[in-house]
Design a protein around this motif. Structure first.
Motif, PDB file in Angstrom:
ATOM      1  N   ARG A 283       0.172   4.779   3.570  1.00  0.00           N
ATOM      2  CA  ARG A 283       0.852   4.763   2.271  1.00  0.00           C
ATOM      3  C   ARG A 283       2.318   5.156   2.419  1.00  0.00           C
TER       4      ARG A 283
ATOM      5  N   ILE B 180     -10.772  10.308   4.941  1.00  0.00           N
ATOM      6  CA  ILE B 180     -11.311  10.188   3.579  1.00  0.00           C
ATOM      7  C   ILE B 180     -12.823   9.971   3.575  1.00  0.00           C
TER       8      ILE B 180
ATOM      9  N   GLY C  95     -10.278   2.205   5.920  1.00  0.00           N
ATOM     10  CA  GLY C  95      -9.585   3.418   5.503  1.00  0.00           C
ATOM     11  C   GLY C  95      -9.609   4.456   6.606  1.00  0.00           C
TER      12      GLY C  95
ATOM     13  N   HIS D 176       0.867  -1.189   0.000  1.00  0.00           N
ATOM     14  CA  HIS D 176       0.000   0.000   0.000  1.00  0.00           C
ATOM     15  C   HIS D 176       0.897   1.231   0.000  1.00  0.00           C
TER      16      HIS D 176
ATOM     17  N   SER E 110       0.311   4.021  -2.518  1.00  0.00           N
ATOM     18  CA  SER E 110      -0.195   5.100  -3.355  1.00  0.00           C
ATOM     19  C   SER E 110      -1.718   5.206  -3.250  1.00  0.00           C
ATOM     20  N   ASN E 111      -2.249   6.378  -3.581  1.00  0.00           N
ATOM     21  CA  ASN E 111      -3.701   6.543  -3.658  1.00  0.00           C
ATOM     22  C   ASN E 111      -4.305   5.691  -4.771  1.00  0.00           C
ATOM     23  N   TRP E 112      -3.496   5.291  -5.745  1.00  0.00           N
ATOM     24  CA  TRP E 112      -3.973   4.455  -6.846  1.00  0.00           C
ATOM     25  C   TRP E 112      -4.309   3.040  -6.382  1.00  0.00           C
ATOM     26  N   ASP E 113      -3.843   2.655  -5.197  1.00  0.00           N
ATOM     27  CA  ASP E 113      -4.096   1.298  -4.704  1.00  0.00           C
ATOM     28  C   ASP E 113      -5.590   1.016  -4.561  1.00  0.00           C
ATOM     29  N   LEU E 114      -6.366   1.980  -4.078  1.00  0.00           N
ATOM     30  CA  LEU E 114      -7.793   1.739  -3.879  1.00  0.00           C
ATOM     31  C   LEU E 114      -8.528   1.443  -5.187  1.00  0.00           C
TER      32      LEU E 114
END
Length: 193
Positions: free
Chosen positions: A125, A76, A72, A48, A50-54
């Motif tokens: 992250r 957020i 999470g 985990h 990066s924000n791209w992981d989700l």
């Protein structure tokens, strides 16, 4: 547990096909599979970084036909995004307070007929030198296996690296689980040990 996009008739089928198409267009492939008889588990989402992981995790879940819930940080889930994040399967975690998230997660798993709970072992992250053990204690306490999900940005592969049943020897178990993830590269590979 609350209803999510994985419960929404028609839309879940549409989102599954959209996810498969997007992953294919981006050059990604899914690997491994979820055992057909698996109804409950703690799923590791690693690395985990990066924000791209989700979004990649959710697309992979749709591609593998898995209904997942994920933890999470509370930030957020602030308005106006709270409803959307919850609908996407999110469970807010307030890391500023010492709540018993492990026991609450065990209770949720034991209280449902089917539940895949995604827990990022790094807990952030940012670069970490050790994994948090909450996922391990949840799996051990609920008596469910750990499903080892991964995102390998270097190979453009995502999926399942296997399942693992905890033995109660946390040191041995954690060393084995970490060895499975050793060759996997996150989006920001310098942040994953």
């Amino acid at each position: 547990m609350h209803r999510t996009m994985f419960d929404t008739p028609v839309l879940k089928t549409l989102l599954r096909w959209v996810s498969i198409i997007i992953l294919k267009i981006l050059g990604w492939k899914t690997e491994g599979e979820i055992p057909r008889d698996l109804k409950k588990c703690v799923m590791i989402a690693a690395p985990h970084t990066s924000n791209w992981d989700l979004p990649f995790t959710l697309m992979t879940a749709f591609a593998l036909n898995a209904k997942v819930y994920w933890m999470g940080k509370e930030q957020i889930f602030k308005p106006p995004y709270r409803g959307l994040m919850m609908w996407m399967g999110g469970i807010p975690v307030d890391r500023s307070q010492s709540t018993n998230m492990v026991q609450a997660s065990i209770d949720a798993i034991q209280g449902n007929d089917q539940l895949f709970l995604i827990v990022p072992p790094e807990g952030t992250r940012s670069k970490v030198t050790y994994w948090k053990t909450g996922f391990y204690h949840i799996a051990q306490g609920a008596g469910v296996p750990i499903l080892m999900g991964f995102l390998d940005f270097k190979r453009k592969a995502s999926g399942i690296a296997g399942t693992y049943v905890t033995t109660g020897d946390i040191e041995v178990d954690m060393n084995y689980i970490k060895s499975i993830y050793a060759p996997i590269s996150g989006k920001k590979s310098d942040q994953f040990n």
